[in-house]
Design an enzyme around this catalytic site. Structure first.
Site, PDB file in Angstrom:
ATOM      1  N   SER A  25       0.800  -1.222   0.000  1.00  0.00           N
ATOM      2  CA  SER A  25       0.000   0.000   0.000  1.00  0.00           C
ATOM      3  C   SER A  25       0.829   1.266   0.000  1.00  0.00           C
ATOM      4  O   SER A  25       0.360   2.317  -0.447  1.00  0.00           O
ATOM      5  CB  SER A  25      -0.932   0.016   1.213  1.00  0.00           C
ATOM      6  N   GLY A  58      -1.782  -4.226   1.327  1.00  0.00           N
ATOM      7  CA  GLY A  58      -1.874  -5.378   2.211  1.00  0.00           C
ATOM      8  C   GLY A  58      -1.028  -6.564   1.824  1.00  0.00           C
ATOM      9  O   GLY A  58      -1.092  -7.601   2.489  1.00  0.00           O
ATOM     10  N   ASN A  90       4.455  -5.607   5.455  1.00  0.00           N
ATOM     11  CA  ASN A  90       3.488  -6.656   5.818  1.00  0.00           C
ATOM     12  C   ASN A  90       4.123  -8.034   5.979  1.00  0.00           C
ATOM     13  O   ASN A  90       3.408  -9.031   6.070  1.00  0.00           O
ATOM     14  CB  ASN A  90       2.391  -6.726   4.753  1.00  0.00           C
ATOM     15  N   ASP A 209      -2.211   7.107   9.912  1.00  0.00           N
ATOM     16  CA  ASP A 209      -1.409   6.326  10.848  1.00  0.00           C
ATOM     17  C   ASP A 209       0.058   6.678  10.618  1.00  0.00           C
ATOM     18  O   ASP A 209       0.354   7.661   9.939  1.00  0.00           O
ATOM     19  CB  ASP A 209      -1.659   4.822  10.656  1.00  0.00           C
ATOM     20  N   HIS A 212       1.266   5.249   6.359  1.00  0.00           N
ATOM     21  CA  HIS A 212       0.736   5.653   5.053  1.00  0.00           C
ATOM     22  C   HIS A 212       0.681   7.160   4.911  1.00  0.00           C
ATOM     23  O   HIS A 212       0.137   7.854   5.771  1.00  0.00           O
ATOM     24  CB  HIS A 212      -0.654   5.051   4.854  1.00  0.00           C
TER      25      HIS A 212
END
Length: 250
Positions: A25, A58, A90, A209, A212
């Site tokens: 992402s 993701g 991830n 957050d 990102h």
């Protein structure tokens, strides 16, 4: 300290060249939603090549592989094209608990783990091995491969600048070295420019957050990537419209 660079042997001509982006992402179109954006959407303004952003939110090196996404790029890529691979956000976790389908096997080489995900038994590889396998597949098609370290989380999050690279940064460099392809430490270059911009500016780049960025932040992250490319002399700079990017060579 200057990062090691491992060069692909095939340097493409500009005409008809495509740059493929494989990542998560932090690179993907739309980021992870909610006002975020991936830096892959801000590559096109700086290059004369076509850009195919195939990053998906993701995903880890493992899940991107399992879903056949590297295979999809390999089916499209032409000799002389570039493939940029950047994962890490991830890929952590533990396979000893509930498998999320993204966690890699621990280790840096040929280690494997056996797990069950979605009711299917799966042999899980290490993070470097997934990247090496993908790189070798693209090299076999005549493409140039650049493995990039993951972007940092907001290094100003605590109010004091702190950048501690995750283990996946070193793993990415190892994968590039083993596969014999180019490497840039994107994370270090982003952290460097973020330090110079200061807490107030950088905090505003993270609306959701600490991972990102906003569209404005994603553009800065893309430019930091190209600064790493120019400083590293990895060959991709031949496709750029400019070599003038903010920051210092590390």
């Amino acid at each position: 300290m200057k990062s090691a660079v491992f060069l692909s042997t095939m340097i493409p001509s500009v005409l008809g060249t495509t740059i493929y982006l494989a990542g998560d992402s932090t690179m993907a179109k739309g980021g992870t939603g909610s006002g975020t954006a991936g830096w892959g959407e801000y590559v096109s303004p700086y290059t004369s090549a076509s850009v195919s952003n195939q990053a998906v939110a993701g995903r880890s090196a493992r899940s991107y592989t399992r879903e056949g996404r590297f295979d999809t790029i390999a089916s499209e890529v032409q000799s002389g094209d570039w493939v940029i691979i950047e994962f890490g956000h991830n890929d952590g976790g533990s396979l000893s608990t509930t498998d999320n389908g993204r966690t890699d096997c621990s280790g840096t080489g040929d280690e494997t783990c056996t797990t069950t995900y979605g009711g299917v038994t799966e042999t899980v590889l290490t993070f470097p091995k997934y990247l090496e396998n993908a790189a070798n597949m693209f090299k076999a098609k005549g493409a140039n491969v650049l493995i990039s370290s993951q972007t940092p989380n907001n290094p100003w999050e605590t109010g004091t600048f702190t950048y501690s690279p995750s283990r996946f940064v070193a793993y990415a460099e190892l994968a590039a070295q083993t596969a014999g392809v180019s490497y840039v430490d994107h994370g270090a270059y982003v952290a460097d420019i973020f330090e110079s911009l200061g807490a107030d500016v950088v905090d505003a780049y993270f609306p959701l957050d600490h991972t990102h960025t906003s569209a404005e932040g994603a553009s800065v992250v893309a430019q930091a990537f190209f600064k790493a490319v120019v400083c590293g002399g990895v060959g991709l700079e031949s496709l750029l419209n400019t070599n003038d990017f903010e920051g210092e060579c590390l």
